[in-house]
Structures are given as C-alpha cells and as structure tokens.
Design an enzyme around this catalytic site. Structure first.
Site, PDB file in Angstrom:
ATOM      1  N   HIS A 266       0.845  -1.185   0.000  1.00 19.16           N
ATOM      2  CA  HIS A 266       0.000   0.000   0.000  1.00 19.16           C
ATOM      3  C   HIS A 266       0.878   1.231   0.000  1.00 19.16           C
ATOM      4  O   HIS A 266       2.004   1.216   0.523  1.00 19.16           O
ATOM      5  CB  HIS A 266      -0.929   0.006   1.226  1.00 19.16           C
ATOM      6  CG  HIS A 266      -2.047   0.983   1.128  1.00 19.16           C
ATOM      7  ND1 HIS A 266      -1.920   2.302   1.485  1.00 19.16           N
ATOM      8  CD2 HIS A 266      -3.321   0.836   0.667  1.00 19.16           C
ATOM      9  CE1 HIS A 266      -3.080   2.920   1.273  1.00 19.16           C
ATOM     10  NE2 HIS A 266      -3.932   2.059   0.783  1.00 19.16           N
ATOM     11  N   ASP A 317      -8.051  -4.680  -0.901  1.00 16.63           N
ATOM     12  CA  ASP A 317      -8.559  -5.305  -2.115  1.00 16.63           C
ATOM     13  C   ASP A 317      -8.443  -6.827  -2.100  1.00 16.63           C
ATOM     14  O   ASP A 317      -9.201  -7.516  -2.790  1.00 16.63           O
ATOM     15  CB  ASP A 317      -7.809  -4.769  -3.343  1.00 16.63           C
ATOM     16  CG  ASP A 317      -8.036  -3.285  -3.550  1.00 16.63           C
ATOM     17  OD1 ASP A 317      -9.208  -2.892  -3.634  1.00 16.63           O
ATOM     18  OD2 ASP A 317      -7.043  -2.536  -3.606  1.00 16.63           O
TER      19      ASP A 317
END
Length: 380
Positions: A266, A317
């Site tokens: 991320h 996700d």
C-alpha cells in the site's frame, strides 16, 4: 529559491507525503496500521456501526442520534428510485461497456434531472449528497440487469442500502448474513483520506463546480487500474491459479517474471491494512456459508507466500475479492461496488471543500529547456 536550493529540494513523486488539504473526515496512520473516520477507529465502526451511521458521521462529524439516523434513512429511501430517463439511457449503452464507465456516464447525466444542482449551499449540497448516495446502488444493480437483458428491480424503501443493493442485483432477498457482511464492507470502503479519486473530487469542487461534476471526476479517477479494479484482478489471479496446490509455484514464478501480484502492499500502510483484518474474516465466513472455502484457503496461502517472499501485507482489495465472489457478485462490478460505498466519502470531502474553499492550484516543477531561439518555420 536559488538553483542550489532548488536542486536539493526533495521531490514528492505523485505528491507522496505532501499534505494537500486540511480535513477532519479520515486519517491514515501507515506506521500503526490505523484508519479513523472523524476520530472513530475503523475497527469499532466495522464491528458496531451501520453504513448509514457512517454516512452521517462523514457528513456531520458526529455519530447520529436515533432520531437523526431515522431521518437520514427516511431521506435516503425517498431518493432510491432513478429517473426513468436514466434507465432508458442505460438501455442504449453497449452491453459490453465496462460497468464503471456506465456509472460515470449515468452520474453525469443524472445532473440534468436536478434543477438545483448548481446551488451548492450547505443545505442543498447535503440534499444532493443524499440523493447520490441513495441512487448509486440502483445505478450499479440496474445497469447490470439491463446488460443481461433483464428488467431493473425497483428498490424497496424498507431496506437499507446494503440489503437493497443485493436485492436489486439478484432480484431476491439476500440472506441476513450476506446483507450484514455487505453493510460492513460498505463501511470499510467509505473513505480513505486523499486517495486519487477523492483528491480529484476536491480539486473539481474547489472550482465551485457541482457535486455531480466532482463525483463524475472521482469515478473517472477510480476507473484507472492503479486506483480501482485491484480486487477484480485478485480474483482473476485466484481463478488462474485454480487450486491451493498451485499457489506457491504460481506466485514464485510470477514474482520471478516481475509480474505484479495485486492486493498486496500500500502507498501508506507499512503494516496490515486494518480493513483487510475484517475482510479476511468475511471471506472465511462467506465461504463457509456457501459450503466452499476454496477461495478463502487459496487467499490465505497466497498471503503466506507473499509475506515470505516479499514481506508484503494484504491490503483492502485482497480479501474483498473472494468475499464478493462468494456472494455471487460479477467480477466487473467490484469497482462500481467500491463507488457505492465511497460516494459517502467523496461527498463528505466535497461538502468540506465547499465549507472552506480555496481553489486548488499547485505548481509544477519545470524540467524542460529554457531560452531556446525561435526558428522561423521555413528554416526548420
């Protein structure tokens, strides 16, 4: 600034680490793996709240009282229905059109049916935010049914947003567990500080354009594969791997070929994405409920291999992919579903931008040539 100072100024590629706005809506602490909405930890909200409560929180900076929540739910239900012209418009789109592009176009067209769209006073802007939040589920579910040659299912004013979406998508009442899990998924995706789509929405709102314009721009940003679509890519990878026995060899081969494994790492978090904590559990529960934990077990194995090989944590996700797949949601609806949730955050940021507006106009670091002599065209 002299050239020596300019040369030593650190460059923030992609504006990483640059504070581009002041906001109370949400905050991400990447070192601690913490996400808060208006001061409330995402773990508490995901465990104890509802999506409609979080919508109120993002817009009003406080959790609603029972009366305030009832009023918001009533106002949302009053706007569930879409103008028939929008449904007619979606029927004209090519059936192979990407659902996120259908959503973007429909939202842009929806402004034509709001005569007060250019009134961005707090009262009217809240009414517009309510209308959009209410109608996103009908747009996504309705467009999917239209492309499959089915009639859209009319929303039920007695259902909350999560239940209504699943009901309109499948044409039947979802299980209580699916509806509750989906409601929590909407909470987890509701906002995430100045991500690409939210920043796009604030830049557009900063010109005092309408909420519809800001949201249309946000959806356009979300449609790019570096922002939206990662969970769809995750599920496609799991389907390609096929079985848990193939996971380790597949991932190692993909990494050796410099292939990106979506759903890991991320831009901000340096530890586990706190949203992934909940989605991992949802993936397990939904698999167990469906009587097939294959996708959850494969996801866990991929997670183990990626940590061992690359030291990367799963992000929001990764487990949302198998969770949505277990609910029978089409892969190309994963990103529009993100928008069904994130409309709450986008509109919250637009409201905040309107309240204390300053045109967002950054500078660019010029790296081109200077002092070039102009050459007449006949001599070029």
């Amino acid at each position: 600034m002299d050239k020596a100072t300019e040369a030593s100024t650190p460059k923030a590629a992609g504006l990483r680490g640059v504070a581009a706005a002041s906001s109370s809506i949400s905050d991400v602490n990447g070192e601690r793996g913490e996400l808060i909405f208006q001061g409330y930890n995402i773990h508490d909200l995901a465990s104890s709240s509802t999506f409609e409560e979080v919508v109120f929180l993002l817009w009003h900076k406080s959790l609603p009282t029972a009366a305030e929540l009832a009023q918001l739910r009533r106002e949302l239900s009053e706007h569930y229905d879409l103008p028939h012209e929008i449904l007619d418009l979606m029927r004209q789109f090519p059936r192979e059109a990407d659902p996120i592009d259908v959503l973007r176009t429909a939202i842009s067209a929806l402004e034509f049916f709001d005569k007060s769209s250019r009134d961005i006073s707090r009262k009217n802007a809240l009414a517009t935010a309510t209308r959009l939040t209410a109608q996103f589920p009908a747009l996504v579910a309705g467009s999917d049914r239209v492309r499959r040659g089915l009639e859209p299912v009319a929303p039920n004013p007695n259902y909350n947003i999560a239940t209504n979406f699943l009901y309109m998508l499948k044409g039947e009442m979802p299980s209580k567990h699916d509806a509750e899990v989906f409601d929590k998924c909407l909470i987890l995706h509701a906002d995430h500080e100045l991500n690409a789509s939210t920043f796009a929405a604030r830049v557009i709102a900063g010109t005092l354009a309408t909420i519809y314009a800001g949201v249309t721009g946000a959806i356009a940003a979300l449609s790019g594969p570096l922002h939206g679509g990662a969970n769809t890519a995750v599920m496609k990878t799991l389907l390609e791997i096929g079985s848990i026995d193939n996971v380790e060899s597949f991932i190692k081969r993909a990494l050796a070929e410099k292939r990106k494994i979506m759903g890991f790492g991320h831009a901000v978090y340096r530890t586990e994405d706190p949203r992934a904590t909940h989605l991992r559990q949802f993936s397990k529960e939904l698999g167990e409920q469906a009587g097939d934990t294959k996708w959850y077990e494969m996801s866990r194995r991929v997670e183990e291999v990626m940590m061992k090989e690359k030291g990367l944590y799963a992000n929001v996700d990764f487990f949302s992919a198998s969770a949505y797949y277990s609910m029978g949601i089409p892969l190309d609806l994963f990103t529009p579903i993100f928008a069904v949730s994130r409309i709450s955050g986008w509109t919250g940021h637009i409201l905040e931008q309107y309240a204390d507006n300053k045109l967002i106009r950054p500078r660019a670091e010029y790296v081109g040539a200077r002092d070039l002599p102009y050459v007449p065209i006949e001599n070029r």
